[in-house]
Design an enzyme around this catalytic site. Structure first.
Site, short mmCIF file in Angstrom:
data_model
loop_
_atom_site.label_atom_id
_atom_site.label_comp_id
_atom_site.label_asym_id
_atom_site.label_seq_id
_atom_site.Cartn_x
_atom_site.Cartn_y
_atom_site.Cartn_z
N CYS A 70 0.93 -0.96 -0.16
CA CYS A 70 0.07 0.11 0.67
C CYS A 70 0.87 1.84 -0.10
O CYS A 70 1.35 1.47 0.47
CB CYS A 70 -0.62 -0.15 1.39
N GLY A 71 1.01 2.59 -1.16
CA GLY A 71 1.62 3.40 -1.37
C GLY A 71 1.37 4.15 -0.24
O GLY A 71 2.32 5.01 0.38
N HIS A 72 0.04 4.24 0.78
CA HIS A 72 -0.79 5.25 1.75
C HIS A 72 0.20 4.78 2.50
O HIS A 72 0.43 6.18 3.85
CB HIS A 72 -1.96 5.55 1.65
N CYS A 73 0.60 4.04 2.98
CA CYS A 73 1.04 3.09 4.61
C CYS A 73 2.88 3.73 4.09
O CYS A 73 3.50 4.01 5.55
CB CYS A 73 0.93 1.42 4.69
#
Length: 524
Positions: A70-73
């Site tokens: 996950c990029g946002h993570c």
């Protein structure tokens, strides 16, 4: 089983579940309490096996459910570690933890995690009903959100010296004046203070402080070091304190009458629940432009609560705002008005002289319905119909889409949209496949640069089919975005043939969010 052993056995089993030492909802056994929970960068690493001991050991625990892909993570990870370090330096009780969601499927199911990252706050070792994290995604905001849950969210004020020190110490300070601190209105006030992290809160029941600030009844007062300096919110004696109304009041009055648009202020601008925005585009490096801010600001008090006054510096990183309004930096100084609910945009007829009088007149004209909104449209490219995928803009859309002799399939896209880019090859292949069908047109329209009054676009990509014939019919396509399914749709006259369901249902389209949120997340 002998009855004399049954009751003691049941009591023992019940006690073990209550103390969190028995099997959890997932059925896996817990680690013994004395086993250390592993850490990475000050963050506890949790699993189905060690969650129970961690909850017993730490009274307050903020847990992030993440996915390695996950990029946002990944963007949150360094801020999360910084927040852990801030709290550790203060010897705060709260600890931060993380769970690899895909690797811990039982925990994601137990806590109803449907997207990443998801953060949940556990208090006093209770495993059920954790509180959803609602704060910012940067280190100071995370730490402050937790601080306000660990201790009082407002400072108790007993004398004038303490009250004045609190007011002098911050740009925005909110003090609740309550004659009875046991009143339920105080609980409402403190609950709001937990989440309003950009303001400092105090409360008092001291008569001498009521007198000092000229109050005779319960009132929430916002003190600020700008504009009019103070704003009062009297508590309704019959209805009590409404948290939603107070939140709106504080948000509105904590903002400057004129707000400069940037990454820090934009969340407040869009959260203010004021639908009308007046934007002044200027180049802040030019003295002549800066002088215009005076007249702009003089008009603002008349429209407080009705129109939000915003300054956009064209010399800063605000190209996306200019593009949204169809402007170029060299057109500054100029004014634009927008209603963010309808997205209708308005421009002054005189080119936008910026004086207190002209700004006031422009606002009244828009609010009174005396100015028509404008729609963005690019110029029609000379070669718009030379490629396999035809290029549409606002100025040629009607002519092409509603040609009664053609079946027109249109992709409404945004240049920055990854989902649009992902389907670009399939769209080109579709145009190639039907290039010899004179009655079929495959087209695309950049919806960020061209607006259509009858077809507002709220998500990308949006696909619409305009069948041949009279009646201006429109069919929205909502199925799989691949060549085979597109072809079935076209060959079947704008609808997919009914097929027998086979196997498991498909996962939701990752581009369509599960809910509306100000924070980016990725679905499982």
């Amino acid at each position: 089983m002998d009855g004399q052993f049954l009751l003691p056995l049941l009591l023992l089993l019940g006690a073990s579940v209550l103390w969190g030492q028995g099997p959890g909802p997932g059925g896996a056994e817990e680690e013994p309490p004395d086993e250390e929970v592993p850490e990475e960068d000050g963050i506890l690493v949790l699993s189905q096996r060690n969650l129970g001991p961690a909850l017993r050991k730490h009274r307050t625990l903020l847990v992030q459910f993440y996915a390695p892909w996950c990029g946002h993570c990944k963007a949150l990870a360094p801020e999360y570690s910084k927040a852990a370090a801030l709290l550790a330096a203060e010897s705060a009780e709260a600890r931060l933890a993380k769970v690899d969601g895909p690797a811990e499927a039982e925990l994601t199911k137990e806590f109803a995690v449907t997207e990443y990252p998801t953060l949940k706050f556990f208090r006093d070792g209770h495993r059920t009903h954790p509180e959803e994290y609602t704060g910012p995604r940067e280190a100071n905001g995370i730490a402050e959100w937790l601080r306000r849950r660990l201790g009082p969210s407002a400072t108790r004020l007993e004398d004038e010296e303490g009250a004045q020190a609190l007011i002098d110490g911050r740009d925005v300070v909110v003090i609740g004046f309550f004659q009875d601190l046991q009143d339920e209105d105080v609980a409402t006030f403190l609950a709001l203070a937990q989440d309003a992290l950009d303001m400092t809160f105090g409360l008092t029941d001291q008569p001498k402080l009521f007198q000092k600030f000229g109050l005779t009844k319960d009132t929430v007062v916002l003190f600020k070091k700008f504009d009019e300096g103070r704003a009062d919110f009297p508590v309704d004696e019959e209805l009590g304190l409404d948290q939603g109304d107070l939140s709106h009041f504080l948000l509105m009055h904590s903002m400057h009458l004129v707000t400069e648009f940037n990454s820090q202020t934009s969340p407040k601008i869009f959260a203010a629940r004021i639908l009308n925005h007046l934007l002044l585009f200027v180049n802040q490096t030019l003295a002549l432009h800066q002088e215009l801010l005076v007249g702009f600001g003089e008009a603002a008090p008349l429209f407080r609560g009705q129109v939000l006054f915003v300054v956009v510096d064209v010399g800063a990183d605000n190209g996306h705002v200019l593009q949204y309004f169809g402007l170029k930096a060299e057109e500054a100084p100029t004014l634009r008005f927008i209603n963010i609910e309808t997205t209708k945009k308005y421009a002054p007829a005189d080119g936008g002289q910026v004086t207190a009088a002209s700004v006031t007149t422009f606002c009244h004209a828009v609010l009174g319905g005396h100015i028509k909104p404008y729609l963005l449209s690019q110029e029609v490219p000379p070669d718009w119909d030379q490629r396999l995928v035809k290029t549409l803009v606002g100025k040629n859309f009607e002519q092409v889409a509603f040609d009664e002799t053609k079946n027109v399939f249109i992709k409404f896209y945004a240049p920055w949209c990854t989902h649009c880019k992902d389907m670009a090859a399939a769209w080109e292949a579709l145009a190639e496949k039907y290039k010899d069908h004179e009655d079929i047109i495959i087209a695309e329209l950049d919806a960020t640069a061209n607006e259509l009054e009858a077809f507002p676009v709220h998500g990308f990509p949006t696909l619409k089919y305009f069948p041949a014939g009279p009646g201006r019919k429109v069919i929205e396509y909502k199925s799989t975005r691949d060549l085979e399914t597109f072809s079935k749709f076209l060959d079947n006259g704008g609808k997919l043939p009914v097929e027998e369901p086979a196997g498991e249902p498909t996962a939701p389209d990752p581009e369509t969010p599960a809910h509306s949120t100000t924070e980016p997340k990725e679905e499982l």
